[in-house]
Design a protein around this motif. Structure first.
Motif, PDB file in Angstrom:
ATOM      1  N   ASN A  11      -6.357  15.254   7.179  1.00 38.15           N
ATOM      2  CA  ASN A  11      -5.259  14.804   8.027  1.00 38.15           C
ATOM      3  C   ASN A  11      -3.967  15.575   7.757  1.00 38.15           C
ATOM      4  OD1 ASN A  11      -6.996  12.229   7.149  1.00 38.15           O
ATOM      5  ND2 ASN A  11      -6.417  12.026   9.285  1.00 38.15           N
ATOM      6  N   SER A  16      -2.145  17.309  15.053  1.00 38.14           N
ATOM      7  CA  SER A  16      -1.432  16.191  15.677  1.00 38.14           C
ATOM      8  C   SER A  16      -1.705  16.127  17.160  1.00 38.14           C
ATOM      9  CB  SER A  16       0.074  16.351  15.442  1.00 38.14           C
ATOM     10  OG  SER A  16       0.333  16.395  14.063  1.00 38.14           O
ATOM     11  N   CYS A  28      -2.767  -0.327  21.123  1.00 37.59           N
ATOM     12  CA  CYS A  28      -3.553   0.920  21.187  1.00 37.59           C
ATOM     13  C   CYS A  28      -3.718   1.420  22.625  1.00 37.59           C
ATOM     14  CB  CYS A  28      -4.923   0.736  20.540  1.00 37.59           C
ATOM     15  SG  CYS A  28      -4.817   0.537  18.750  1.00 37.59           S
ATOM     16  N   HIS A  32      -0.081   7.054  21.723  1.00 40.04           N
ATOM     17  CA  HIS A  32       0.276   7.118  20.312  1.00 40.04           C
ATOM     18  C   HIS A  32      -0.411   8.324  19.696  1.00 40.04           C
ATOM     19  CE1 HIS A  32      -3.472   4.778  20.476  1.00 40.04           C
ATOM     20  NE2 HIS A  32      -3.695   5.155  19.216  1.00 40.04           N
ATOM     21  N   TYR A  34      -1.909  10.701  16.196  1.00 39.19           N
ATOM     22  CA  TYR A  34      -2.486  10.794  14.852  1.00 39.19           C
ATOM     23  C   TYR A  34      -2.612  12.264  14.494  1.00 39.19           C
ATOM     24  CZ  TYR A  34      -4.009   5.921  15.163  1.00 39.19           C
ATOM     25  OH  TYR A  34      -4.044   4.560  15.273  1.00 39.19           O
ATOM     26  N   SER A  35      -2.700  12.514  13.218  1.00 38.31           N
ATOM     27  CA  SER A  35      -3.089  13.828  12.737  1.00 38.31           C
ATOM     28  C   SER A  35      -4.524  13.662  12.254  1.00 38.31           C
ATOM     29  CB  SER A  35      -2.183  14.269  11.582  1.00 38.31           C
ATOM     30  OG  SER A  35      -2.618  15.525  11.111  1.00 38.31           O
ATOM     31  N   CYS A 107     -12.076   7.324  17.441  1.00 38.53           N
ATOM     32  CA  CYS A 107     -12.542   8.149  16.311  1.00 38.53           C
ATOM     33  C   CYS A 107     -14.045   8.393  16.438  1.00 38.53           C
ATOM     34  CB  CYS A 107     -12.269   7.435  14.990  1.00 38.53           C
ATOM     35  SG  CYS A 107     -10.791   7.974  14.165  1.00 38.53           S
ATOM     36  N   GLU A 139      -8.398   8.932  11.488  1.00 36.19           N
ATOM     37  CA  GLU A 139      -7.059   8.867  12.060  1.00 36.19           C
ATOM     38  C   GLU A 139      -6.029   8.970  10.936  1.00 36.19           C
ATOM     39  OE1 GLU A 139      -7.975   5.807  15.755  1.00 36.19           O
ATOM     40  OE2 GLU A 139      -7.342   4.982  13.842  1.00 36.19           O
ATOM     41  N   HIS A 140      -6.353   8.335   9.834  1.00 34.21           N
ATOM     42  CA  HIS A 140      -5.529   8.324   8.619  1.00 34.21           C
ATOM     43  C   HIS A 140      -6.420   7.825   7.490  1.00 34.21           C
ATOM     44  CE1 HIS A 140      -5.238   4.060   9.534  1.00 34.21           C
ATOM     45  NE2 HIS A 140      -4.673   4.362  10.687  1.00 34.21           N
TER      46      HIS A 140
END
Length: 169
Positions: A11, A16, A28, A32, A34-35, A107, A139-140
């Motif tokens: 990540n 991004s 959601c 939005h 995420y990296s 994901c 996602e993280h």
């Protein structure tokens, strides 16, 4: 038993991208970002001449890395069935986003997408000697999903059977 090797593209690499889960009954459903991080597991019954499952440089993982950047670096992922798809695609037409239409934006879908693309690249690079066993997309640090195809599971089982037969010989 097949040899396994892993390649993490975490990540922190900065892939991004922005998306939304349009059918979600939560925040959601909003745009939005995420990296994304990816963890690839590669398998081969026979190692190459250097003793590797897969070259992690230009000859193997390099094209996967290039694809990851093209697909996920500063892009807007839009689900093919998103009812607002025309609005979101218009952002790309106006030069406001690099839009990528995908089957879904979870994901789970990103892991599946990366699995299939990496499988295509790896098969071409190794002449089928090596295969992708699984791909994990995160996602993280708290959320991830893994995709492993039936064919990969069957191929791993076949490799294990072959190894057992060779050991008995």
């Amino acid at each position: 038993m097949a040899h396994l090797s892993t390649k993490s593209y975490g990540n922190e690499r900065g892939l991004s991208c922005c998306s939304r889960q349009w059918a979600a009954d939560s925040h959601c459903a909003l745009l939005h970002g995420y990296s994304f991080g990816f963890n690839f597991v590669f398998a081969a019954e026979q190692l190459d001449k250097r003793g590797w499952v897969l070259d992690f440089g230009k000859g193997g993982f390099g094209p996967i890395k290039d694809w990851l950047h093209d697909m996920f670096d500063h892009t807007l992922l839009v689900a093919a069935d998103d009812p607002q798809r025309p609005v979101l695609e218009a952002l790309g037409e106006q030069g406001l986003a690099r839009v990528r239409i995908v089957e879904g934006t979870s994901c789970e879908r990103m892991a599946e997408l990366a699995f299939h693309k990496a499988s295509e690249i790896v098969a071409a690079a190794t002449g089928g000697r090596c295969w992708v066993e699984s791909v994990e997309c995160s996602e993280h640090a708290s959320n991830s999903a893994i995709y492993r195809s039936s064919a990969a599971v069957e191929q791993l089982a076949a490799a294990e059977r072959l190894q057992a037969e060779l050991a008995r010989s």
